[in-house]
Motif scaffolding. Structure first.
Motif, PDB file in Angstrom:
ATOM      1  N   UNK A   1       5.064  13.911 -12.371  1.00 33.23           N
ATOM      2  CA  UNK A   1       5.484  13.854 -13.777  1.00 33.23           C
ATOM      3  C   UNK A   1       6.848  13.220 -13.944  1.00 33.23           C
ATOM      4  N   UNK A   2       7.248  12.404 -12.976  1.00 34.58           N
ATOM      5  CA  UNK A   2       8.599  11.831 -13.033  1.00 34.58           C
ATOM      6  C   UNK A   2       8.573  10.344 -13.367  1.00 34.58           C
ATOM      7  N   UNK A   3       7.426   9.849 -13.733  1.00 35.57           N
ATOM      8  CA  UNK A   3       7.339   8.420 -14.115  1.00 35.57           C
ATOM      9  C   UNK A   3       6.711   8.289 -15.483  1.00 35.57           C
TER      10      UNK A   3
ATOM     11  N   UNK B   1       0.824  -1.219   0.000  1.00 41.67           N
ATOM     12  CA  UNK B   1       0.000   0.000   0.000  1.00 41.67           C
ATOM     13  C   UNK B   1       0.857   1.268   0.000  1.00 41.67           C
ATOM     14  N   UNK B   2       1.911   1.287   0.843  1.00 41.48           N
ATOM     15  CA  UNK B   2       2.729   2.516   0.869  1.00 41.48           C
ATOM     16  C   UNK B   2       3.469   2.680  -0.458  1.00 41.48           C
ATOM     17  N   UNK B   3       3.924   1.568  -1.017  1.00 46.71           N
ATOM     18  CA  UNK B   3       4.633   1.659  -2.298  1.00 46.71           C
ATOM     19  C   UNK B   3       3.698   2.193  -3.387  1.00 46.71           C
TER      20      UNK B   3
ATOM     21  N   UNK C   1       4.377   5.488  -5.601  1.00 49.16           N
ATOM     22  CA  UNK C   1       4.397   5.478  -7.067  1.00 49.16           C
ATOM     23  C   UNK C   1       3.397   6.491  -7.625  1.00 49.16           C
ATOM     24  N   UNK C   2       2.213   6.558  -7.023  1.00 48.17           N
ATOM     25  CA  UNK C   2       1.241   7.492  -7.585  1.00 48.17           C
ATOM     26  C   UNK C   2       1.703   8.937  -7.380  1.00 48.17           C
ATOM     27  N   UNK C   3       2.382   9.201  -6.277  1.00 49.45           N
ATOM     28  CA  UNK C   3       2.923  10.561  -6.083  1.00 49.45           C
ATOM     29  C   UNK C   3       4.017  10.878  -7.095  1.00 49.45           C
ATOM     30  N   UNK C   4       4.900   9.910  -7.321  1.00 51.41           N
ATOM     31  CA  UNK C   4       5.989  10.157  -8.274  1.00 51.41           C
ATOM     32  C   UNK C   4       5.405  10.382  -9.683  1.00 51.41           C
TER      33      UNK C   4
END
Ligand code: FAD
Ligand code: AMP
Lengths: 315, 260
Positions: free
Chosen positions: B258-260, B245-247, B251-254
């Motif tokens: 706009x960095x993914x 869940x934290x991962x 990932x959604x924040x990254x």
């Protein structure tokens, strides 16, 4: 309270920003504020500083003082304390300030408080245990010497009254001899240009783990790897990876701090990042105060899982 | 050559820091102590000078009973002798009090070089070394990253900001406060630890050093009145849940950045 003497510093031919912060800090203690500048050929700088926060400003002007010299500075500051009758002497917590300030305190049999960020209700405020706790410190001596953390307070911006006057100083034989200053060497790794930095701290535990855990996440994100000082001190990574006051000052779009507590000297190097994520098993670690997003947990679980998820997301 | 190394025993860097009943220090019972990280580098520097030629290395520390452990470790690493100032009267000394005690030891030992740490990991004062140098009337340098013996003087490299260095020459006797990372610190070998048991460890009081009634809490001009956890600001948004869940949250924040 009696007069406060601000010991200003010259850097690259101008009065340092931190010295204007000192001028502001001095006014928390009260008026009058007086100042001292030390160097060679500095009468104009002294006159300028007198009107921009320094107040009555003495300048110790001697070719032997062109570069920082602990014996020369000790003599000049003690002479200025006599001339001004100051009760409190303030310096910045910089390589010059932290080097000479305790000497002045010992010579004056004064109280000494270092790296303070505030003064309120008669007490100095500072951080202890490498940023993990706050301390309130009192000083009962007739005289006090304190160093102030650069960046802790906004610089003085108004005008002040006062003239500059030359301070005669009996320098005597200077035992310490300045040889030269060497600028930082060109670095193989330039973190200042990276958009994403994944940094590991002492919590990473051993050198192999950088290659196994930290670097893969940096690679997956197309970013660079960084480190806190203890990692470099232990020889786990070369100095060019170090972020902080004695390493590189970085401003990436994303900074991920793994196993880094958040001591001020590290924060100075990365708090300008656009977005900060911290992963640390200690919920009270100060790094969570500068981060926007945090995970309280074991980096050895979170970071590899994140690396896999990033790879999957990139397809 | 004689080298005096001043070292402090401090709470282990990973120790729990609970504030004690007085509100002005941490709860010391039940936590581990270690030699201040900066001081391990100072001791190593002294031992390297000893290894390179003739030198006697004397270690000194001020503190309660437990400090003898730190001094034994230093002897195990290769120091020749230890001086332990163990005296309830010294408790609560401010930095100047500690510097006065060390100055009295220096006056007895007459070292050519005093090596210390840039700062202590608990109080973070960076105060004692320049004070001691002033009381000894000797020149000093702090944040030192390199020491080279140069005839009757030492050439040192001081660390400035951003990786710049300042080279300074100090005639003997002088005092050098080292920065971490100046060297790679050795471990005490089993043989060293055995040998340490036979090395002299002298215990002294403030009175032995001519400072009865002048140090300790009563003589301190600076007092730590209150400790508290740093004030909490906005702080980070903490992701809760399982690792997955934290991962997912990270990932959604990254991606949002706009960095993914
Ligand atoms: C003049 C001067 C200059 C300095 N310059 C710099 C500099 O340029 N850069 C710099 O970084 N420091 C610098 N320092 C040192 C600084 O004061 C700190 O000592 C240092 O930043 C601490 O590094 P750290 O956070 O990695 O280690 P620590 O403070 O020991 O923190 C380790 C962290 O790891 C966490 N942790 C442990 N295991 C795990 C795990 N399994 N999972 C998750 N978290 C874990 C712990 O909770 C802890 O918060 C300087 C100091 C001085 C005096
Ligand atoms: N109680 C002590 N005994 C011996 N040395 C000390 C003591 N306290 C401080 N020092 C020395 O002074 C250095 C700086 O400590 P401080 O000024 O407390 O930050 C340490 O790295 C030690 O070398």
């Amino acid at each position: 309270m009696g007069a406060t003497l601000v010991v200003a510093e010259i850097q690259k031919g101008a009065v340092r920003e931190a010295s204007f912060e000192l001028a502001a800090f001095a006014r928390k203690l009260g008026e009058p504020v007086m100042s001292l500048l030390i160097g060679s050929g500095i009468s104009d700088l002294a006159a300028g500083f007198a009107g921009r926060g320094g107040g009555r400003t003495w300048f110790a002007d001697d070719p032997a003082l062109a570069n920082y010299n602990v014996d020369g500075w000790t003599a000049a500051i003690l002479a200025a304390v006599s001339a001004s009758g100051a009760e409190t002497v303030l310096l910045s917590n910089t390589p010059c300030g932290w080097d000479v300030a305790p000497r002045i305190a010992a010579a004056l049999d004064a109280g000494f408080v270092s790296d303070v960020f505030d003064y309120r209700d008669g007490r100095y405020r500072r951080r202890v245990f490498n940023g993990k706790l706050d301390a309130e410190v009192s000083c009962s001596a007739e005289r006090a010497v304190a160093t102030v953390q650069p960046g802790a307070i906004a610089p003085f911006e108004g005008a002040s009254e006062g003239a500059a006057e030359a301070l005669p100083v009996e320098l005597g034989a200077l035992r310490a001899r300045f040889v030269e200053t060497r600028e930082a060497e060109a670095r193989g790794v330039d973190l200042t240009k990276a958009d994403i930095i994944v940094s590991g701290g002492r919590g990473v535990g051993d050198p192999e783990k950088f290659g196994e855990v930290i670097e893969p996440l940096a690679d997956a994100l197309g970013g660079a790897m960084g480190a806190s000082r203890p990692v470099v001190d232990a020889g786990w990574l070369p100095h060019e990876y170090q972020v902080g006051s004695s390493g590189q000052i970085v401003t990436p779009k994303l900074y991920i701090a793994c196993g880094i507590s958040g001591a001020i000297q590290h924060l100075v190097g990365m708090k300008g990042a656009n977005y900060i994520i911290a992963i640390n098993k200690d919920a009270d670690a100060p790094i969570f105060e500068v981060a926007q997003l945090g995970v309280v947990g074991d980096l050895f679980e979170v970071v590899p899982a994140l690396t896999e998820a990033v790879k999957a997301a990139k397809g | 050559m004689k080298i005096l190394v001043c070292l402090k025993q401090v709470p282990h860097q990973d120790a729990r820091l609970d504030i004690d009943g007085s509100g002005s220090w941490i709860e010391e019972s039940g936590i581990k102590f270690e030699i201040n990280s900066y001081d391990t580098f100072a001791l190593e520097e002294a031992l390297q000078i000893k290894d390179a030629g003739e030198a006697e290395v004397v270690v000194a520390s001020i503190g309660p009973d437990r400090v003898s452990q730190a001094l034994r470790t230093a002897l195990g690493m290769g120091a020749d002798r230890a001086v332990h100032v163990k005296d309830a009267e010294t408790a609560g000394s401010d930095a100047l009090g500690i510097a006065k005690l060390l100055a009295a030891i220096a006056a007895e030992e007459k070292p050519d070089l005093v090596l210390m740490g840039l700062m202590s990991d608990d109080g973070n004062a960076s105060a004692v070394p320049p004070m001691l140098a002033q009381l000894m009337d000797a020149p000093h340098a702090t944040a030192v990253m390199k020491v080279s013996a140069n005839g009757e003087s030492f050439q040192v490299e001081r660390e400035l900001e951003g990786g710049a260095l300042e080279v300074v020459e100090l005639p003997r006797p002088c005092l050098i406060a080292v920065q971490t990372g100046i060297n790679q610190v050795r471990y005490a070998s089993l043989k060293g630890i055995m040998a340490a048991k036979k090395k002299p460890l002298n215990v002294k009081s403030a009175a032995d050093l001519g400072l009865a009634g002048q140090v300790g809490a009563a003589g301190a001009k600076v007092k730590l009145e209150k400790l508290s956890p740093p004030p909490r600001g906005e702080g980070a948004e903490i992701l809760e849940g399982s690792t997955d869940q934290v991962v997912a949250g990270l990932v959604s924040k990254i991606r949002e950045l706009g960095l993914l």
